[in-house]
Design a protein around this motif. Structure first.
Motif, PDB file in Angstrom:
ATOM      1  N   GLU A 243      10.307   6.190 -15.964  1.00  0.00           N
ATOM      2  CA  GLU A 243       9.502   5.574 -14.901  1.00  0.00           C
ATOM      3  C   GLU A 243      10.304   5.438 -13.612  1.00  0.00           C
ATOM      4  OE1 GLU A 243       6.496   2.817 -17.630  1.00  0.00           O
ATOM      5  OE2 GLU A 243       8.484   2.063 -17.044  1.00  0.00           O
ATOM      6  N   VAL A 244      11.580   5.074 -13.736  1.00  0.00           N
ATOM      7  CA  VAL A 244      12.432   4.993 -12.548  1.00  0.00           C
ATOM      8  C   VAL A 244      12.607   6.375 -11.928  1.00  0.00           C
ATOM      9  CG1 VAL A 244      14.784   4.555 -11.753  1.00  0.00           C
ATOM     10  CG2 VAL A 244      13.654   2.924 -13.278  1.00  0.00           C
TER      11      VAL A 244
ATOM     12  N   ASP B 191       9.251  -3.617  -8.493  1.00  0.00           N
ATOM     13  CA  ASP B 191       8.492  -4.531  -7.653  1.00  0.00           C
ATOM     14  C   ASP B 191       7.750  -5.524  -8.536  1.00  0.00           C
ATOM     15  OD1 ASP B 191       6.259  -3.164  -8.658  1.00  0.00           O
ATOM     16  OD2 ASP B 191       6.101  -1.881  -6.892  1.00  0.00           O
TER      17      ASP B 191
ATOM     18  N   ALA C 157      12.561   0.855  -6.671  1.00  0.00           N
ATOM     19  CA  ALA C 157      11.524   1.275  -7.617  1.00  0.00           C
ATOM     20  C   ALA C 157      10.904   0.087  -8.341  1.00  0.00           C
ATOM     21  CB  ALA C 157      12.112   2.256  -8.643  1.00  0.00           C
TER      22      ALA C 157
ATOM     23  N   ASN D  77      11.875   9.585  -7.454  1.00  0.00           N
ATOM     24  CA  ASN D  77      11.918  11.037  -7.230  1.00  0.00           C
ATOM     25  C   ASN D  77      13.272  11.619  -7.632  1.00  0.00           C
ATOM     26  OD1 ASN D  77      10.794  13.514  -6.479  1.00  0.00           O
ATOM     27  ND2 ASN D  77      11.534  13.350  -4.378  1.00  0.00           N
TER      28      ASN D  77
ATOM     29  N   GLN E  48      17.160   3.596  -3.666  1.00  0.00           N
ATOM     30  CA  GLN E  48      15.810   3.981  -4.068  1.00  0.00           C
ATOM     31  C   GLN E  48      15.515   3.518  -5.492  1.00  0.00           C
ATOM     32  OE1 GLN E  48      15.756   8.221  -3.478  1.00  0.00           O
ATOM     33  NE2 GLN E  48      15.324   8.070  -1.290  1.00  0.00           N
TER      34      GLN E  48
ATOM     35  N   GLN F 286      10.571   8.861 -11.991  1.00  0.00           N
ATOM     36  CA  GLN F 286       9.338   9.255 -11.313  1.00  0.00           C
ATOM     37  C   GLN F 286       9.177   8.512  -9.991  1.00  0.00           C
ATOM     38  OE1 GLN F 286       5.787   8.410 -13.537  1.00  0.00           O
ATOM     39  NE2 GLN F 286       4.479   9.643 -12.224  1.00  0.00           N
ATOM     40  N   ARG F 287       9.433   7.190  -9.990  1.00  0.00           N
ATOM     41  CA  ARG F 287       9.217   6.390  -8.787  1.00  0.00           C
ATOM     42  C   ARG F 287      10.276   6.642  -7.723  1.00  0.00           C
ATOM     43  NH1 ARG F 287       5.839   2.413  -8.460  1.00  0.00           N
ATOM     44  NH2 ARG F 287       7.233   1.091  -7.222  1.00  0.00           N
TER      45      ARG F 287
ATOM     46  N   ARG G 277       5.831  -3.911 -11.246  1.00  0.00           N
ATOM     47  CA  ARG G 277       6.653  -3.086 -12.153  1.00  0.00           C
ATOM     48  C   ARG G 277       8.056  -3.675 -12.220  1.00  0.00           C
ATOM     49  NH1 ARG G 277       3.792  -0.323  -8.550  1.00  0.00           N
ATOM     50  NH2 ARG G 277       2.171   1.134  -9.218  1.00  0.00           N
TER      51      ARG G 277
ATOM     52  N   LEU H 104      11.141  -1.338 -16.128  1.00  0.00           N
ATOM     53  CA  LEU H 104      10.887   0.093 -16.099  1.00  0.00           C
ATOM     54  C   LEU H 104      11.796   0.839 -17.074  1.00  0.00           C
ATOM     55  CD1 LEU H 104      10.730   0.652 -12.226  1.00  0.00           C
ATOM     56  CD2 LEU H 104       8.782   0.579 -13.786  1.00  0.00           C
TER      57      LEU H 104
END
Length: 278
Positions: free
Chosen positions: A59-60, A49, A47, A65, A43, A62-63, A52, A55
């Motif tokens: 930020e990681v 892409d 995160a 979870n 995951q 959050q993306r 993005r 990061l």
């Protein structure tokens, strides 16, 4: 687990482990048999892409979870393994991540079978051709041939694009149960990628129904301006759709009303030949 075993576990005060349930409602393996760390590590990689590519830890987290502390540990581990690069407070993926995709392309049976047919198709029509599969809500290209026609940067193995606005994607969506299609469109935030992108869910359902009825899909500049595509499903010997194959043309050269007459016969011929191999 047998009914007797379940009863013994209950009498001992131990509840049997619940099976994992996927987003599509399918029952998978027991949760105790899954490696949560591997799932979360992947995951973290996902995160990143195109929008993005760099990061921070927050930020990681959050993306993916995750808590910030957990995201930090996964990022440091991936950096140690060579999959992530760390520059000051920002992280980015390294080319080593490509090994994960190459492992599929080099080992999977589908790309190896489809690639020679794409060469024949592309060079006979002098147009670009590609094949793709569904991955959740996206279409992933698994094989492609340009035949000297560079009509889009999305026509290369590994490229991921929204399924709803592509010809290959609509062909694959048309093969799914109607309820599953409706649920997907209900949860997707449909946004116009070009001025031609269909974002009305009612109209998309009609387009998918039309694709299911006629056996092919035509998409006119919904993913990219100037790009027109026509696609057919690729079915195995059991009649199950396992992929989709398309021909892509530049809008300035071929009017949308001519694409069916010019490209569909060759696509259908390739479809029949591949059905005996898949």
């Amino acid at each position: 687990m047998s009914e007797k075993s379940k009863k013994q576990h209950t009498e001992q005060g131990v509840e049997p482990a619940a099976p994992a349930v996927s987003a599509s409602g399918e029952v998978g393996p027991l949760k105790r048999d899954l490696v949560a760390g591997l799932e979360k590590g992947l995951q973290v990689i996902e995160a990143f892409d195109q929008e993005r590519s760099r990061l921070t830890i927050s930020e990681v987290a959050q993306r993916a979870n995750l808590t910030r502390a957990a995201a930090r540990r996964y990022l440091l581990t991936l950096t140690h393994l060579g999959y992530v690069r760390h520059e000051q407070k920002v992280f980015s993926l390294t080319p080593k991540v490509l090994r994960l995709g190459q492992s599929y392309l080099h080992s999977a049976r589908l790309p190896r079978i489809v690639q020679p047919m794409l060469y024949r198709l592309a060079y006979s029509l002098e147009e670009a051709a590609s094949a793709g599969v569904l991955d959740h809500d996206d279409l992933v290209c698994v094989a492609a041939v340009s035949a000297g026609r560079v009509v889009s940067s999305t026509l290369q193995p590994g490229t991921r694009v929204p399924a709803f606005c592509t010809a290959n994607g609509r062909v694959l969506l048309a093969s799914l149960p109607q309820q599953q299609v409706e649920e997907m469109l209900a949860r997707l935030p449909l946004e116009p990628i070009t001025e031609h992108t269909i974002v009305s869910k009612e109209r998309l359902l009609l387009e998918i129904a039309r694709t299911r009825a006629q056996g092919y899909a035509v998409v006119d500049q919904e993913l990219e301006l100037g790009l027109r595509t026509i696609a057919v499903p690729l079915k195995n010997f059991r009649g199950l759709t396992v992929a989709a194959m398309n021909v892509s043309v530049h809008a300035a050269r071929i009017p949308v009303e001519d694409i069916v007459e010019r490209c569909l016969p060759a696509l259908l011929k390739a479809q029949v030949e591949l059905s005996a191999l898949l």
